[in-house]
Design an enzyme around this catalytic site. Structure first.
Site, PDB file in Angstrom:
ATOM      1  N   LYS A 139       7.498   2.922  68.260  1.00 11.51           N
ATOM      2  CA  LYS A 139       8.682   2.186  68.754  1.00 11.51           C
ATOM      3  C   LYS A 139       9.911   3.082  68.788  1.00 11.51           C
ATOM      4  O   LYS A 139      10.618   3.153  69.794  1.00 11.51           O
ATOM      5  CB  LYS A 139       8.976   0.957  67.852  1.00 11.51           C
ATOM      6  CG  LYS A 139       7.817  -0.012  67.723  1.00 11.51           C
ATOM      7  CD  LYS A 139       8.189  -1.220  66.873  1.00 11.51           C
ATOM      8  CE  LYS A 139       8.504  -0.895  65.425  1.00 11.51           C
ATOM      9  NZ  LYS A 139       7.379  -0.353  64.656  1.00 11.51           N
ATOM     10  N   ARG A 165      11.778  -9.323  63.821  1.00 15.16           N
ATOM     11  CA  ARG A 165      10.543  -9.035  63.111  1.00 15.16           C
ATOM     12  C   ARG A 165       9.951 -10.280  62.451  1.00 15.16           C
ATOM     13  O   ARG A 165       8.932 -10.191  61.791  1.00 15.16           O
ATOM     14  CB  ARG A 165      10.895  -8.044  62.010  1.00 15.16           C
ATOM     15  CG  ARG A 165      10.068  -6.800  61.990  1.00 15.16           C
ATOM     16  CD  ARG A 165      10.658  -6.011  60.869  1.00 15.16           C
ATOM     17  NE  ARG A 165       9.965  -4.868  60.503  1.00 15.16           N
ATOM     18  CZ  ARG A 165      10.267  -3.638  60.896  1.00 15.16           C
ATOM     19  NH1 ARG A 165      11.205  -3.432  61.773  1.00 15.16           N
ATOM     20  NH2 ARG A 165       9.615  -2.637  60.410  1.00 15.16           N
ATOM     21  N   ARG A 205       4.491  11.864  59.771  1.00 14.18           N
ATOM     22  CA  ARG A 205       5.786  11.823  60.467  1.00 14.18           C
ATOM     23  C   ARG A 205       6.831  12.660  59.721  1.00 14.18           C
ATOM     24  O   ARG A 205       6.917  12.657  58.501  1.00 14.18           O
ATOM     25  CB  ARG A 205       6.282  10.382  60.558  1.00 14.18           C
ATOM     26  CG  ARG A 205       7.731  10.308  61.044  1.00 14.18           C
ATOM     27  CD  ARG A 205       8.167   8.944  61.425  1.00 14.18           C
ATOM     28  NE  ARG A 205       7.994   7.959  60.388  1.00 14.18           N
ATOM     29  CZ  ARG A 205       8.140   6.650  60.588  1.00 14.18           C
ATOM     30  NH1 ARG A 205       8.437   6.205  61.782  1.00 14.18           N
ATOM     31  NH2 ARG A 205       7.969   5.809  59.600  1.00 14.18           N
ATOM     32  N   ARG A 221      10.247  10.194  55.339  1.00 12.72           N
ATOM     33  CA  ARG A 221      10.753   8.907  54.847  1.00 12.72           C
ATOM     34  C   ARG A 221      10.024   8.495  53.574  1.00 12.72           C
ATOM     35  O   ARG A 221       8.809   8.588  53.499  1.00 12.72           O
ATOM     36  CB  ARG A 221      10.566   7.831  55.929  1.00 12.72           C
ATOM     37  CG  ARG A 221      11.749   7.753  56.866  1.00 12.72           C
ATOM     38  CD  ARG A 221      11.536   6.859  58.032  1.00 12.72           C
ATOM     39  NE  ARG A 221      10.990   5.546  57.742  1.00 12.72           N
ATOM     40  CZ  ARG A 221      10.782   4.609  58.677  1.00 12.72           C
ATOM     41  NH1 ARG A 221      11.092   4.866  59.931  1.00 12.72           N
ATOM     42  NH2 ARG A 221      10.277   3.445  58.376  1.00 12.72           N
ATOM     43  N   ARG A 267       3.489  -2.183  54.534  1.00 12.42           N
ATOM     44  CA  ARG A 267       4.264  -2.440  55.760  1.00 12.42           C
ATOM     45  C   ARG A 267       3.361  -2.985  56.862  1.00 12.42           C
ATOM     46  O   ARG A 267       3.752  -3.875  57.618  1.00 12.42           O
ATOM     47  CB  ARG A 267       4.962  -1.147  56.215  1.00 12.42           C
ATOM     48  CG  ARG A 267       6.148  -0.793  55.314  1.00 12.42           C
ATOM     49  CD  ARG A 267       6.577   0.659  55.455  1.00 12.42           C
ATOM     50  NE  ARG A 267       6.861   1.042  56.809  1.00 12.42           N
ATOM     51  CZ  ARG A 267       6.809   2.289  57.263  1.00 12.42           C
ATOM     52  NH1 ARG A 267       6.472   3.283  56.447  1.00 12.42           N
ATOM     53  NH2 ARG A 267       7.098   2.561  58.507  1.00 12.42           N
TER      54      ARG A 267
END
Ligand code: AP5
Length: 207
Positions: A9, A84, A123, A149, A160
């Site tokens: 996203k 969300r 990531r 992160r 998540r």
């Protein structure tokens, strides 16, 4: 932009915003900016983000309401990671209706669970530019000032993903019924996914 954590996203929203000259609003980025700045909001949400749970709806809706009031949103915005939950989706519809507006496209980026974990643990983000990379699929350039992160640790990633299925996946039906949902294969190469979403957006609003 709808999709599970790691669907792409943020990667797609940043490029789309640049190409379509729209504002990119990521609730995750707004929360992380507040945490970095040590604001009152940042202090309230830091532990929530670290755990992989969702920030309460009232706080999130208020943050977006404020952000959408800014003058740079007049031409429209790409919302990344919001809404969300169903209450957030309903609040957003209400906010937009007040302004005589509505959602024009809800791009759903579909990616299977096995791929998500690999994407998130690999990531890296450039602290200076905010650009998103992946150690294998989108390697950062030399000299990038990379950070990882804290919520990309594998056990938090799994939490998540579970939150996504419990709270966010029902929005697919909500936007399907509204006639704005479009599904994209998020397992294609980054540039190919982008091309498909841009084409869908341009069908709505020719360049
Ligand atoms: P948020 O920051 O929104 O995180 P997320 O939804 O979990 O999504 P991610 O940013 O992890 O993934 P992404 O889909 O953007 O993927 P990306 O492009 O980076 O939210 C973080 C937290 O904030 C939440 O857990 C919650 O606590 C809170 N929060 C935020 N919004 C909230 C809300 N509305 N309500 C309540 N709480 C909220 O890509 C991932 C990796 O894959 C990258 O390395 C990238 O290079 C790579 N990649 C991307 N596309 C491809 C591709 N096509 N092929 C190969 N690799 C790819």
């Amino acid at each position: 932009m709808i999709g599970p954590p790691g669907a792409g996203k943020g990667t797609q929203a940043k490029e789309l915003a640049r190409l379509l000259e729209l504002v990119h609003i990521s609730t995750g980025d707004l929360f992380r900016d507040n945490i970095r700045a040590g604001s009152a909001l940042g202090k309230r949400v830091e532990a929530v983000l670290a755990s992989g749970a969702l920030v309460p709806d009232e706080l999130t809706i208020e943050l977006v309401r404020e952000r959408l009031r800014a003058p740079d949103c007049v031409r429209g915005a790409i919302l990344d990671g919001f809404p969300r939950t169903l209450p957030q989706a309903e609040a957003l519809s209400g906010l937009l209706a007040e302004a005589g507006d509505k959602i024009s496209l809800a791009p759903y980026i579909k990616v299977s669970d096995q791929i998500l974990v690999e994407r998130l643990t690999g990531r890296r983000t450039d602290r200076r530019t905010g650009r998103i990379y992946h150690v294998k699929y989108n390697p950062p350039p030399e000299g990038a000032d990379l950070e990882q992160r804290p919520d990309d640790a594998e056990h938090t990633v799994r939490r998540r993903i579970a939150e996504y299925y419990a709270n966010t996946a029902p929005l697919l039906e909500y936007y399907r019924k509204a006639g704005v949902l479009r599904e994209f294969d998020g397992e294609l190469a980054i540039a190919d996914v982008l091309q498909l979403i841009v084409a869908a957006a341009r069908e709505l609003r020719p360049a």
